[in-house]
Design a protein around this motif. Structure first.
Motif, PDB file in Angstrom:
ATOM      1  N   ASP A 109     -10.941 -28.411  -0.096  1.00  0.00           N
ATOM      2  CA  ASP A 109     -11.868 -29.014  -1.050  1.00  0.00           C
ATOM      3  C   ASP A 109     -12.557 -27.974  -1.929  1.00  0.00           C
ATOM      4  O   ASP A 109     -13.442 -28.299  -2.709  1.00  0.00           O
ATOM      5  CB  ASP A 109     -12.912 -29.854  -0.320  1.00  0.00           C
ATOM      6  CG  ASP A 109     -13.773 -29.027   0.630  1.00  0.00           C
ATOM      7  OD1 ASP A 109     -13.535 -27.802   0.775  1.00  0.00           O
ATOM      8  OD2 ASP A 109     -14.688 -29.617   1.232  1.00  0.00           O
ATOM      9  N   GLY A 110     -12.169 -26.716  -1.830  1.00  0.00           N
ATOM     10  CA  GLY A 110     -12.758 -25.664  -2.645  1.00  0.00           C
ATOM     11  C   GLY A 110     -13.975 -25.014  -2.022  1.00  0.00           C
ATOM     12  O   GLY A 110     -14.554 -24.098  -2.598  1.00  0.00           O
ATOM     13  N   ALA A 157      -6.795 -32.661  -3.703  1.00  0.00           N
ATOM     14  CA  ALA A 157      -7.774 -33.738  -3.901  1.00  0.00           C
ATOM     15  C   ALA A 157      -7.057 -35.057  -4.154  1.00  0.00           C
ATOM     16  O   ALA A 157      -7.411 -36.092  -3.569  1.00  0.00           O
ATOM     17  CB  ALA A 157      -8.708 -33.397  -5.059  1.00  0.00           C
ATOM     18  N   ASP A 158      -6.042 -35.044  -5.028  1.00  0.00           N
ATOM     19  CA  ASP A 158      -5.266 -36.258  -5.296  1.00  0.00           C
ATOM     20  C   ASP A 158      -4.519 -36.719  -4.058  1.00  0.00           C
ATOM     21  O   ASP A 158      -4.497 -37.911  -3.737  1.00  0.00           O
ATOM     22  CB  ASP A 158      -4.268 -36.025  -6.432  1.00  0.00           C
ATOM     23  CG  ASP A 158      -4.932 -35.916  -7.792  1.00  0.00           C
ATOM     24  OD1 ASP A 158      -6.114 -36.299  -7.913  1.00  0.00           O
ATOM     25  OD2 ASP A 158      -4.270 -35.429  -8.727  1.00  0.00           O
ATOM     26  N   LEU A 159      -3.907 -35.793  -3.339  1.00  0.00           N
ATOM     27  CA  LEU A 159      -3.146 -36.128  -2.140  1.00  0.00           C
ATOM     28  C   LEU A 159      -4.028 -36.800  -1.087  1.00  0.00           C
ATOM     29  O   LEU A 159      -3.686 -37.863  -0.553  1.00  0.00           O
ATOM     30  CB  LEU A 159      -2.513 -34.866  -1.556  1.00  0.00           C
ATOM     31  CG  LEU A 159      -1.702 -35.043  -0.281  1.00  0.00           C
ATOM     32  CD1 LEU A 159      -0.405 -35.776  -0.578  1.00  0.00           C
ATOM     33  CD2 LEU A 159      -1.406 -33.689   0.336  1.00  0.00           C
ATOM     34  N   PHE A 160      -5.180 -36.212  -0.812  1.00  0.00           N
ATOM     35  CA  PHE A 160      -6.065 -36.761   0.216  1.00  0.00           C
ATOM     36  C   PHE A 160      -6.699 -38.080  -0.207  1.00  0.00           C
ATOM     37  O   PHE A 160      -7.060 -38.893   0.634  1.00  0.00           O
ATOM     38  CB  PHE A 160      -7.137 -35.752   0.606  1.00  0.00           C
ATOM     39  CG  PHE A 160      -6.577 -34.526   1.291  1.00  0.00           C
ATOM     40  CD1 PHE A 160      -5.502 -34.613   2.152  1.00  0.00           C
ATOM     41  CD2 PHE A 160      -7.120 -33.281   1.063  1.00  0.00           C
ATOM     42  CE1 PHE A 160      -4.976 -33.490   2.779  1.00  0.00           C
ATOM     43  CE2 PHE A 160      -6.607 -32.143   1.680  1.00  0.00           C
ATOM     44  CZ  PHE A 160      -5.536 -32.256   2.548  1.00  0.00           C
ATOM     45  N   ALA A 161      -6.812 -38.312  -1.535  1.00  0.00           N
ATOM     46  CA  ALA A 161      -7.355 -39.577  -2.030  1.00  0.00           C
ATOM     47  C   ALA A 161      -6.270 -40.644  -2.154  1.00  0.00           C
ATOM     48  O   ALA A 161      -6.564 -41.796  -2.455  1.00  0.00           O
ATOM     49  CB  ALA A 161      -8.026 -39.352  -3.380  1.00  0.00           C
TER      50      ALA A 161
END
Length: 66
Positions: A12-13, A39-43
């Motif tokens: 997440d940075g 971020a896209d993958l986890f969402a």
């Protein structure tokens, strides 16, 4: 990694922690792009549905014949 100019964060940075189970290490050229990817993958954004077992077998058989 950082001494060589790379970046090390959580997915997440967030600042890296030694006890963390997640580490994203990359060069500075792609690190922010990789953060966006995770971020896209986890969402769940931009994911294609998994093929059924029958669809997968048929595609595999077609490749074997090709």
């Amino acid at each position: 990694m950082e001494e060589a100019g790379g970046m090390v964060t959580g997915f997440d940075g967030s600042y890296r922690r030694l006890e963390s189970k997640e580490v994203l290490a990359s060069n500075q050229l792609v690190h922010h792009e990789m953060l966006g990817f995770f971020a896209d993958l986890f969402a769940g954004r931009g994911l294609a549905p998994l093929p059924s077992a029958a669809d997968y077998a048929a595609k595999r058989a077609t490749r074997a014949l090709g």
